[in-house]
Design a protein around this motif. Structure first.
Motif, PDB file in Angstrom:
ATOM      1  N   GLY A   1       0.843  -1.188   0.000  1.00  0.00           N
ATOM      2  CA  GLY A   1       0.000   0.000   0.000  1.00  0.00           C
ATOM      3  C   GLY A   1       0.877   1.235   0.000  1.00  0.00           C
ATOM      4  N   ASP A   2       0.635   2.143   0.917  1.00  0.00           N
ATOM      5  CA  ASP A   2       1.437   3.363   1.007  1.00  0.00           C
ATOM      6  C   ASP A   2       2.532   3.276   2.066  1.00  0.00           C
ATOM      7  OD1 ASP A   2      -0.067   4.606  -0.962  1.00  0.00           O
ATOM      8  OD2 ASP A   2      -1.496   5.458   0.470  1.00  0.00           O
ATOM      9  N   THR A   3       2.673   2.119   2.707  1.00  0.00           N
ATOM     10  CA  THR A   3       3.607   1.973   3.818  1.00  0.00           C
ATOM     11  C   THR A   3       4.819   1.141   3.411  1.00  0.00           C
ATOM     12  OG1 THR A   3       1.747   2.044   5.374  1.00  0.00           O
ATOM     13  CG2 THR A   3       3.853   1.212   6.218  1.00  0.00           C
ATOM     14  N   ILE A   4       6.015   1.662   3.715  1.00  0.00           N
ATOM     15  CA  ILE A   4       7.254   0.912   3.506  1.00  0.00           C
ATOM     16  C   ILE A   4       7.589   0.218   4.816  1.00  0.00           C
ATOM     17  CG2 ILE A   4       9.720   1.044   3.002  1.00  0.00           C
ATOM     18  CD1 ILE A   4       9.083   3.455   1.194  1.00  0.00           C
ATOM     19  N   HIS A   5       7.663  -1.111   4.753  1.00  0.00           N
ATOM     20  CA  HIS A   5       7.981  -1.922   5.918  1.00  0.00           C
ATOM     21  C   HIS A   5       9.446  -2.344   5.849  1.00  0.00           C
ATOM     22  CE1 HIS A   5       3.705  -2.357   6.955  1.00  0.00           C
ATOM     23  NE2 HIS A   5       3.532  -2.355   5.644  1.00  0.00           N
ATOM     24  N   GLU A   6      10.083  -2.431   7.006  1.00  0.00           N
ATOM     25  CA  GLU A   6      11.485  -2.836   7.082  1.00  0.00           C
ATOM     26  C   GLU A   6      11.602  -4.143   7.852  1.00  0.00           C
ATOM     27  OE1 GLU A   6      13.829   0.427   8.574  1.00  0.00           O
ATOM     28  OE2 GLU A   6      13.591   1.506   6.673  1.00  0.00           O
ATOM     29  N   LEU A   7      12.348  -5.074   7.277  1.00  0.00           N
ATOM     30  CA  LEU A   7      12.548  -6.389   7.869  1.00  0.00           C
ATOM     31  C   LEU A   7      14.043  -6.655   7.973  1.00  0.00           C
ATOM     32  CD1 LEU A   7       9.940  -8.109   5.570  1.00  0.00           C
ATOM     33  CD2 LEU A   7       9.632  -7.654   8.006  1.00  0.00           C
ATOM     34  N   LYS A   8      14.542  -6.909   9.161  1.00  0.00           N
ATOM     35  CA  LYS A   8      15.968  -7.208   9.367  1.00  0.00           C
ATOM     36  C   LYS A   8      16.247  -8.642   8.932  1.00  0.00           C
ATOM     37  CE  LYS A   8      16.952  -3.314  11.491  1.00  0.00           C
ATOM     38  NZ  LYS A   8      17.777  -2.301  10.906  1.00  0.00           N
ATOM     39  N   LEU A   9      17.294  -8.800   8.127  1.00  0.00           N
ATOM     40  CA  LEU A   9      17.705 -10.125   7.670  1.00  0.00           C
ATOM     41  C   LEU A   9      19.163 -10.359   8.032  1.00  0.00           C
ATOM     42  CD1 LEU A   9      16.226 -10.130   4.037  1.00  0.00           C
ATOM     43  CD2 LEU A   9      15.175 -11.045   6.117  1.00  0.00           C
ATOM     44  N   GLY A  10      19.451 -11.516   8.593  1.00  0.00           N
ATOM     45  CA  GLY A  10      20.823 -11.902   8.914  1.00  0.00           C
ATOM     46  C   GLY A  10      21.299 -12.985   7.965  1.00  0.00           C
ATOM     47  N   GLU A  11      22.476 -13.504   8.256  1.00  0.00           N
ATOM     48  CA  GLU A  11      23.053 -14.543   7.398  1.00  0.00           C
ATOM     49  C   GLU A  11      22.108 -15.717   7.248  1.00  0.00           C
ATOM     50  OE1 GLU A  11      27.079 -15.518   8.538  1.00  0.00           O
ATOM     51  OE2 GLU A  11      27.672 -13.401   8.386  1.00  0.00           O
ATOM     52  N   ARG A  12      21.962 -16.160   5.995  1.00  0.00           N
ATOM     53  CA  ARG A  12      21.112 -17.266   5.574  1.00  0.00           C
ATOM     54  C   ARG A  12      19.624 -16.967   5.697  1.00  0.00           C
ATOM     55  NH1 ARG A  12      24.357 -22.810   7.010  1.00  0.00           N
ATOM     56  NH2 ARG A  12      26.355 -22.092   6.217  1.00  0.00           N
ATOM     57  N   ASP A  13      19.268 -15.702   5.932  1.00  0.00           N
ATOM     58  CA  ASP A  13      17.869 -15.289   5.852  1.00  0.00           C
ATOM     59  C   ASP A  13      17.579 -14.886   4.414  1.00  0.00           C
ATOM     60  OD1 ASP A  13      17.522 -15.663   8.583  1.00  0.00           O
ATOM     61  OD2 ASP A  13      17.691 -13.521   9.065  1.00  0.00           O
ATOM     62  N   CYS A  14      16.317 -14.933   4.060  1.00  0.00           N
ATOM     63  CA  CYS A  14      15.939 -14.695   2.672  1.00  0.00           C
ATOM     64  C   CYS A  14      14.581 -14.010   2.627  1.00  0.00           C
ATOM     65  CB  CYS A  14      15.930 -16.059   1.992  1.00  0.00           C
ATOM     66  SG  CYS A  14      14.819 -16.367   0.680  1.00  0.00           S
ATOM     67  N   ILE A  15      14.394 -13.202   1.614  1.00  0.00           N
ATOM     68  CA  ILE A  15      13.085 -12.607   1.343  1.00  0.00           C
ATOM     69  C   ILE A  15      12.766 -12.816  -0.136  1.00  0.00           C
ATOM     70  CG2 ILE A  15      14.065 -10.293   0.983  1.00  0.00           C
ATOM     71  CD1 ILE A  15      11.404  -9.161   2.123  1.00  0.00           C
ATOM     72  N   TRP A  16      11.554 -13.214  -0.418  1.00  0.00           N
ATOM     73  CA  TRP A  16      11.047 -13.389  -1.780  1.00  0.00           C
ATOM     74  C   TRP A  16       9.988 -12.318  -1.983  1.00  0.00           C
ATOM     75  CZ3 TRP A  16       5.954 -14.649  -3.230  1.00  0.00           C
ATOM     76  CH2 TRP A  16       5.772 -14.950  -4.582  1.00  0.00           C
ATOM     77  N   THR A  17      10.118 -11.558  -3.048  1.00  0.00           N
ATOM     78  CA  THR A  17       9.160 -10.500  -3.334  1.00  0.00           C
ATOM     79  C   THR A  17       8.481 -10.789  -4.667  1.00  0.00           C
ATOM     80  OG1 THR A  17      10.662  -8.942  -2.246  1.00  0.00           O
ATOM     81  CG2 THR A  17       8.845  -8.009  -3.484  1.00  0.00           C
ATOM     82  N   PRO A  18       7.145 -10.896  -4.662  1.00  0.00           N
ATOM     83  CA  PRO A  18       6.441 -11.143  -5.917  1.00  0.00           C
ATOM     84  C   PRO A  18       6.492  -9.913  -6.822  1.00  0.00           C
ATOM     85  CG  PRO A  18       4.915 -11.186  -4.029  1.00  0.00           C
ATOM     86  CD  PRO A  18       6.265 -10.840  -3.508  1.00  0.00           C
ATOM     87  N   PRO A  19       6.181 -10.090  -8.102  1.00  0.00           N
ATOM     88  CA  PRO A  19       6.097  -8.939  -9.003  1.00  0.00           C
ATOM     89  C   PRO A  19       5.075  -7.926  -8.471  1.00  0.00           C
ATOM     90  CG  PRO A  19       5.887 -10.994 -10.236  1.00  0.00           C
ATOM     91  CD  PRO A  19       5.836 -11.348  -8.781  1.00  0.00           C
ATOM     92  N   GLY A  20       5.332  -6.647  -8.771  1.00  0.00           N
ATOM     93  CA  GLY A  20       4.363  -5.618  -8.432  1.00  0.00           C
ATOM     94  C   GLY A  20       4.544  -4.938  -7.097  1.00  0.00           C
ATOM     95  N   TYR A  21       5.562  -5.330  -6.334  1.00  0.00           N
ATOM     96  CA  TYR A  21       5.855  -4.678  -5.055  1.00  0.00           C
ATOM     97  C   TYR A  21       7.155  -3.895  -5.174  1.00  0.00           C
ATOM     98  CZ  TYR A  21       2.483  -7.586  -2.501  1.00  0.00           C
ATOM     99  OH  TYR A  21       1.340  -8.182  -2.041  1.00  0.00           O
ATOM    100  N   TYR A  22       7.152  -2.664  -4.665  1.00  0.00           N
ATOM    101  CA  TYR A  22       8.421  -1.955  -4.532  1.00  0.00           C
ATOM    102  C   TYR A  22       9.221  -2.666  -3.461  1.00  0.00           C
ATOM    103  CZ  TYR A  22       7.207   2.038  -7.425  1.00  0.00           C
ATOM    104  OH  TYR A  22       6.886   2.833  -8.489  1.00  0.00           O
TER     105      TYR A  22
END
Length: 179
Positions: free
Chosen positions: A104-125
């Motif tokens: 939406g209009d909110t930018i969320h922040e997620l802390k990632l350390g070693e061997r952490d991963c984030i998958w972002t689908p198409p259409g998201y900043y």
């Protein structure tokens, strides 16, 4: 379709990319540094060239995705950007990063350390930032052999620069066709 009638030497030459033959490319995204030195980072390509890289004959040719390592110096970031056409994965190999995703209009922040991963689908900043005092290294995978060039927030300096670069590239291609 797989090639079953090649030697192991041919297979290795075509399908194995070793760290010792990779080069850190600080120029692949250097146009972003024109906006801010905090956007400095290097790409180390393995499979395909990603969305913005120049031709690189030293990669395994991709059929369905790209894979590179991103070297993110302390205090630097990969800016918020949008891929309409592909999913993107950031997998932290070394260090820690702050992954950013806009919902939406909110930018969320997620802390990632070693061997952490984030998958972002198409259409998201999405973007990443290194808030630590040490370099971070991430594996980055995009879900297409040649993804479209990402866009940035409308009206931002990066989006304006992307538009200018696209116009210049189109003009150069048109001039080349007229020759």
């Amino acid at each position: 379709m797989s090639e079953q009638n090649i030697s192991i030497e041919e297979f290795e030459k075509k399908y194995v990319a070793r760290l010792e033959t990779r080069k850190l490319d600080y120029n692949a995204l250097s146009f972003q540094e024109q906006i801010s030195p905090h956007y400095r980072r290097a790409q180390c390509r393995y499979i395909g060239t990603g969305a913005v890289a120049a031709v690189d004959s030293n990669v395994i040719q991709a059929e369905h995705f790209t894979l590179s390592n991103m070297y993110l110096p302390a205090g630097c970031e990969g800016p918020m950007h949008l891929h309409e056409d592909v999913e993107e994965v950031f997998f932290v190999i070394k260090g820690s990063v702050t992954a950013r995703v806009q919902i939406g209009d909110t930018i969320h922040e997620l802390k990632l350390g070693e061997r952490d991963c984030i998958w972002t689908p198409p259409g998201y900043y999405r973007g990443v930032r290194n808030d630590s005092d040490e370099e971070a290294i991430m594996a980055v995978m995009l879900g297409a052999a040649k993804p479209q060039i990402p866009t940035y927030e409308p009206g931002s300096a990066l989006e304006n620069l992307r538009i200018e670069r696209a116009k210049a590239k189109a003009a150069a291609a048109a001039a080349e066709q007229q020759k």
